[in-house]
Scaffold this motif. Structure first.
Motif, short mmCIF file in Angstrom:
data_model
loop_
_atom_site.label_atom_id
_atom_site.label_comp_id
_atom_site.label_asym_id
_atom_site.label_seq_id
_atom_site.Cartn_x
_atom_site.Cartn_y
_atom_site.Cartn_z
N PRO A 155 0.84 -1.20 0.00
CA PRO A 155 0.00 0.00 0.00
C PRO A 155 0.88 1.25 0.00
O PRO A 155 1.78 1.37 0.84
CB PRO A 155 -0.80 -0.11 1.31
N VAL A 156 0.64 2.15 -0.94
CA VAL A 156 1.47 3.37 -1.03
C VAL A 156 0.71 4.46 -1.78
O VAL A 156 -0.04 4.18 -2.71
CB VAL A 156 2.83 3.05 -1.72
N ARG A 209 15.69 4.97 -1.63
CA ARG A 209 15.90 3.52 -1.57
C ARG A 209 15.01 2.80 -0.56
O ARG A 209 15.30 1.70 -0.11
CB ARG A 209 17.38 3.17 -1.36
N VAL A 210 13.91 3.43 -0.16
CA VAL A 210 12.86 2.67 0.55
C VAL A 210 12.40 1.58 -0.43
O VAL A 210 12.18 0.44 -0.04
CB VAL A 210 11.67 3.60 0.94
N PHE A 211 12.27 1.98 -1.70
CA PHE A 211 12.07 1.01 -2.78
C PHE A 211 13.40 0.94 -3.55
O PHE A 211 13.72 1.87 -4.31
CB PHE A 211 10.97 1.45 -3.76
N ARG A 212 14.15 -0.12 -3.34
CA ARG A 212 15.42 -0.27 -4.08
C ARG A 212 15.10 -0.63 -5.54
O ARG A 212 14.20 -1.44 -5.78
CB ARG A 212 16.21 -1.43 -3.43
N SER A 270 17.67 6.24 -10.60
CA SER A 270 18.15 5.51 -9.42
C SER A 270 18.69 4.11 -9.73
O SER A 270 19.38 3.52 -8.90
CB SER A 270 17.02 5.35 -8.40
N ALA A 271 18.32 3.56 -10.88
CA ALA A 271 18.65 2.15 -11.15
C ALA A 271 20.13 1.96 -11.49
O ALA A 271 20.77 2.86 -12.04
CB ALA A 271 17.80 1.64 -12.31
N ARG A 272 20.64 0.78 -11.17
CA ARG A 272 22.00 0.42 -11.61
C ARG A 272 22.01 0.28 -13.12
O ARG A 272 22.96 0.71 -13.80
CB ARG A 272 22.39 -0.93 -10.96
#
Ligand code: COA
Length: 441
Positions: free
Chosen positions: A99-100, A112-115, A147-149
């Motif tokens: 839930p967000v 990075r709460v969501f990596r 944010s992604a690698r």
């Protein structure tokens, strides 16, 4: 290096592109029509190349094969919104629902709460300077890229070029494939008598010069179809669909009275048919901005005469709105409903209104007709819009106004807009359960 040289070096087949996924990665897929469907198929086809991959996404329009039971050995879905295609994996326990509020998703990715290890998205072909457009989704997609690698893309010549926060340079994409795949289409739902009546009640609440947000589902489309006689409407909405195009072409939507972003329709993603995708292509009147802007209650609150219109699946006699869950069944997601309800309530001019519109009944799979207005929400239900936030609730039978009203008046107003065949039993249950000593009728 010249971007064209880079382009040649980084372009490959779908199977080559997905081999950049590693064991234990978290893959984020772009939202809704922005999903790179051919890369998703390739990711699943190549599942023997990696293990323990978490896949996250908001709205899914494709078959979502990473949610199929046969692929659970490799993929763990961790989804921010569900549909009837993705619900089963959560019900079976190998998929998870998060839930967000949509406005928080970009910040959760940034912090990075969501990596995000791998971002997979669709983009338009590059322009003469090597810039591509994410076209149909800005929402969390742009932050995912940053944010992604590893960033993997499907360069699809059907993706429209839109303005706002949608522009990336080809050098920001690590590897990509080319396609000419038709985008998934969500045609407007047919509008029956019930939806038309709801549309008329809502239209009566909307003043000329208002700025609108329209949520997901059949009801928002029905409301748009009733706004043909309005003037100077504006759009600041999480999502826009085909209904907006018609009102634009009629001159009803001109964004001329908007307090901010005047002259522009602002959204964070698009979901419709080719008609919508063609309309937005190179259209300077449409801006797609990230969800932390569009859905921020603080930004929404800056609009004068803001009207938010969303739907739900159940409401109780306190005015508590369940839009994404009933009992222990998760139907969809929180999305931007609370963002817009709250932002609208906070609007500085005090003229913001939020509308929750629903048909008074639903049909169960066995054909039984049930009331969507219930004495109390079933145990386990999470509330999407709280009773202290709700303003107007509308069904085909009329309008119930909740703001600042005591429970007894709320219940009375809601029973009056319930389907007639459920009104007596609702009143009886309310009297028995909550107010044994007083009649509300
Ligand atoms: N009891 C049991 N099931 C119910 C029900 C009820 N009272 N009311 C609806 N349902 C079921 C439907 O049968 C349907 O099931 P399915 O997906 O298996 O077909 C599902 O719930 C969705 O209902 P439907 O009437 O088809 O919804 P819709 O397409 O008009 O969308 C919402 C309505 C509320 C689900 C949708 O607006 C939503 O997800 N909202 C939450 C997020 C949001 O508001 N975002 C707004 C910003 S864009």
């Amino acid at each position: 290096m010249d971007w064209k040289e880079l382009y040649t070096q980084r372009c490959g087949s779908a199977d080559e592109v997905v081999r950049h996924i590693r064991d234990n990665d978290r893959v984020l897929l772009a939202n809704a029509a922005g999903e790179p469907a051919l890369l998703v198929d390739a990711m699943v086809r190549n599942k023997s190349c990696y293990q323990n991959v978490t896949v996250s996404q908001m709205a899914t329009l494709g078959p979502s094969p990473y949610c199929f039971p046969k692929n659970r050995d490799c993929f763990q879905p961790e989804l921010w919104f569900l549909s009837n295609r993705t619900r089963k994996c959560v019900e079976c326990g190998y998929g998870h629902f998060v839930p967000v509020h949509l406005h928080e998703v970009p910040e959760f990715i940034r912090s990075r709460v969501f990596r995000v290890d791998v971002m997979m998205l669709s983009v338009s072909p590059p322009d003469e300077n090597g810039y591509v457009s994410t076209g149909v989704s800005s929402d969390y997609t742009m932050q995912g890229v940053r944010s992604a690698r590893t960033v993997l893309a499907e360069i699809n010549d059907r993706i429209p070029v839109t303005y706002g926060d949608t522009r990336l340079h080809i050098s920001e994409i690590d590897t990509f494939m080319e396609s000419s795949r038709e985008l998934p289409e969500i045609p407007p739902s047919p509008i029956g008598e019930v939806e038309a009546a709801i549309g008329r009640h809502c239209a009566a609440l909307i003043q000329d010069g208002s700025t609108l947000q329209l949520g997901i589902g059949v009801i928002p489309d029905a409301i748009l179809s009733q706004l043909g006689e309005k003037k100077h409407l504006g759009i600041h909405s999480e999502m826009i669909s085909d209904g907006v195009v018609e009102l634009y072409q009629k001159g009803v939507i001109d964004n001329s009275r908007k307090t901010i972003d005047r002259g522009k329709s602002v959204a964070t993603f698009l979901m419709g048919t080719k008609k919508l995708y063609d309309f937005v292509n190179h259209n300077p009147d449409i801006e797609l901005r990230t969800a932390d802007y569009v859905n921020s209650p603080l930004v929404i609150a800056q609009h004068s005469q803001m009207v938010s219109i969303n739907s739900c699946i159940q409401v109780d006699l306190f005015g508590q709105v369940a839009a994404d869950m009933i009992g222990t069944t998760q139907f969809s997601g929180v999305g931007g409903q609370a963002d817009f309800v709250r932002g609208t309530r906070m609007a500085m001019d005090g003229k913001g209104i939020s509308i929750i519109a629903l048909s008074s009944t639903a049909a169960r799979k066995d054909g039984t007709v049930i009331s969507k207005i219930v004495p109390s929400l079933p145990a386990g239900t999470a509330v999407t819009t709280m009773r202290q936030d709700v303003d107007y609730i509308v069904t085909e039978y009329g309008v119930a106004y909740m703001r600042g009203k005591p429970i007894r008046e709320r219940a009375k107003a809601l029973i009056q807009i319930a389907h007639p065949s459920f009104r007596d039993s609702l009143q009886k249950q309310f009297t028995q359960k909550f107010h044994a000593d007083c009649k509300i009728g």
